[in-house]
Structures are given as C-alpha cells and as structure tokens.
Design an enzyme around this catalytic site. Sequence first.
Site, PDB file in Angstrom:
ATOM      1  N   HIS A  10       1.019  -1.237   0.109  1.00 53.44           N
ATOM      2  CA  HIS A  10       0.075   0.009  -0.016  1.00 53.44           C
ATOM      3  C   HIS A  10       1.039   1.188   0.151  1.00 53.44           C
ATOM      4  CE1 HIS A  10       0.875   1.286   4.260  1.00 53.44           C
ATOM      5  NE2 HIS A  10       0.907  -0.128   4.407  1.00 53.44           N
ATOM      6  N   GLY A  23      -0.052  -2.386  12.154  1.00 49.95           N
ATOM      7  CA  GLY A  23      -0.912  -3.725  11.888  1.00 49.95           C
ATOM      8  C   GLY A  23      -2.216  -3.683  11.654  1.00 49.95           C
ATOM      9  N   ARG A  66      -6.167   1.045   3.900  1.00 48.21           N
ATOM     10  CA  ARG A  66      -4.930   1.557   3.110  1.00 48.21           C
ATOM     11  C   ARG A  66      -4.567   0.782   1.857  1.00 48.21           C
ATOM     12  NH1 ARG A  66      -3.504  -0.317   7.986  1.00 48.21           N
ATOM     13  NH2 ARG A  66      -1.842  -1.725   8.404  1.00 48.21           N
ATOM     14  N   GLU A  93     -15.655   6.741 -16.204  1.00 54.44           N
ATOM     15  CA  GLU A  93     -14.756   6.790 -15.081  1.00 54.44           C
ATOM     16  C   GLU A  93     -13.621   5.938 -15.019  1.00 54.44           C
ATOM     17  OE1 GLU A  93     -16.618   8.855 -11.294  1.00 54.44           O
ATOM     18  OE2 GLU A  93     -17.850   7.070 -12.018  1.00 54.44           O
ATOM     19  N   LYS A 101     -11.318 -11.382 -10.416  1.00 56.50           N
ATOM     20  CA  LYS A 101     -12.321 -11.191  -9.171  1.00 56.50           C
ATOM     21  C   LYS A 101     -11.548 -10.755  -8.222  1.00 56.50           C
ATOM     22  CE  LYS A 101     -15.737 -13.601 -10.971  1.00 56.50           C
ATOM     23  NZ  LYS A 101     -17.001 -12.953 -11.392  1.00 56.50           N
ATOM     24  N   TRP A 111       1.342  -8.447   9.618  1.00 52.34           N
ATOM     25  CA  TRP A 111       1.605  -9.116  10.653  1.00 52.34           C
ATOM     26  C   TRP A 111       1.056  -8.530  11.851  1.00 52.34           C
ATOM     27  CZ3 TRP A 111       6.689 -11.876  10.035  1.00 52.34           C
ATOM     28  CH2 TRP A 111       7.225 -12.460  11.130  1.00 52.34           C
ATOM     29  N   TYR A 113       1.326  -6.994  15.136  1.00 61.25           N
ATOM     30  CA  TYR A 113       2.442  -6.614  16.032  1.00 61.25           C
ATOM     31  C   TYR A 113       2.192  -6.839  17.506  1.00 61.25           C
ATOM     32  CZ  TYR A 113       4.253  -4.948  11.489  1.00 61.25           C
ATOM     33  OH  TYR A 113       4.580  -4.581  10.227  1.00 61.25           O
TER      34      TYR A 113
END
Length: 240
Positions: A10, A23, A66, A93, A101, A111, A113
């Site tokens: 991300h 996390g 995110r 657009e 999919k 992970w 944390y």
Amino acid sequence: MAPRCFIIRHGETEWSLNGRHTGSTDLPLTSNGEKRIKATGKALVGNDRLIAPKKLVHVYVSPRTRAQRTLELLEIGCRERLPWTEARKSENEEPIRTEAKVEVTEAIREWDYGDYEGLTSPQIREQRAKEGKGEKWDIWKDGCPGGESPKDVITRLDALIAEIRAKHHGPCLDGSSEKGDVLLVAHGHILRAFAMRWTGKSLEETALILEAGGVGTLSYEHRNIDEPAVILGGGFVVDT
C-alpha cells in the site's frame, strides 16, 4: 510466459513515513501516498505494461483501508464493483479492463504486532532492554509478544500460496486456462514474508525490502510450478 504473482505494498501512511509498525491500526494514505500510487498505476498497469489487466485472473487484498484504497487508485478496471464499495464506477470514469475477481482476505493482513503496534524499531529495542530481554530484536526470528510468531505467519501464507498454485497458476501452466496472473495488495512485512515463502525460504533468511507503494513480481523458472522464483527488476516505485 509463466503466470506471475504481483505483490504491491500500500501507499505511504503517516506511520509508514515515521517507521511505526502498523498492523491492525487502520490509517489512510497520505496525499503524497495517493499521488504516487496513481502514478504507479499509470506507469505499470495496462495491457502493454508490466501488469496487464486482461491477464489477471484474481486479486487478493488486505482488509485494511490503506490496501483497499491503493487498489482503487491503481485503476485496474474490474468489471464487478469492489467488495467495499456500493457501486462500480461508470465506464467513463474507469473502463472495464479485467474480469478478475477481487477477494478481501485475512491471509494477507499485516503481521499482528501485538504489544509492538505503533512503535518504531528503536522504541521496541529500548522497551525490550528495560524488560531484561536484551536490545536485539528481529521480527523474522522473534515475532511479536501478544501478536504473531513467524510460525503463525508462515501457516497462513503457505496456505494462500498453495491456493494460488492450485486454483490459478496450475491451470495456466498445464494449458487449461489462458490467463493466470494474480495480484496481491497488502503490507510491508507480510508481503516480504510472502516472497520468502514463495521460494520456500525460511523467514530468518529474509533480506528483502519493499517500500510503500512498491511492486514486486514472482513467477516460475522454466514454466515449472516446482521452480518458484523472484523476477529481478520487477520492483517499481514511481515518483510524481
């Protein structure tokens, strides 16, 4: 060409910018993070580019906002609406470019944390020293108290890799399907671990870096599913 598995971290958040372990905390992308992901999409996504939407068969995305926002900004052009949206964009657009999919899955959440959520690595080492655990800390060996161990992470990633090979890459390699590329949009530590497990390596051997907004490419040598490999030169981050 052998089917590929693209891994995309991300875009930048305030915590990734500050080195804080993120996390379960659900943070938005920064404005710069959004701009860089848009630029990455324009540069790398297209049927004549690295990530060809027409060749994608499946997209896995983390449950975190995110990661989902990052996928939106890449504009791969899914026919169906994204699972977290109420409606698909109009074709004006975002033209339809793929039949892939999109699946939201806990398998590639970051992970866990645990007690180290929101802390930087220096803060973690300082805390461990105060607790008499020594200043050394390596997530790939030690995991996180109150969170996940390396074994926990390996279990969920190995299951996902087996699924990708059985459902998507195997049929492409044996000729029963014409397309088989897979896209994962997730997080730094989990995707680095994914790349290691893709090649059957121990997490303790990890020496990989994936910057915020970075792209990596995994595939196979000799079109052989038993020869998984990392494609060098497949990691890109585009600046605006």
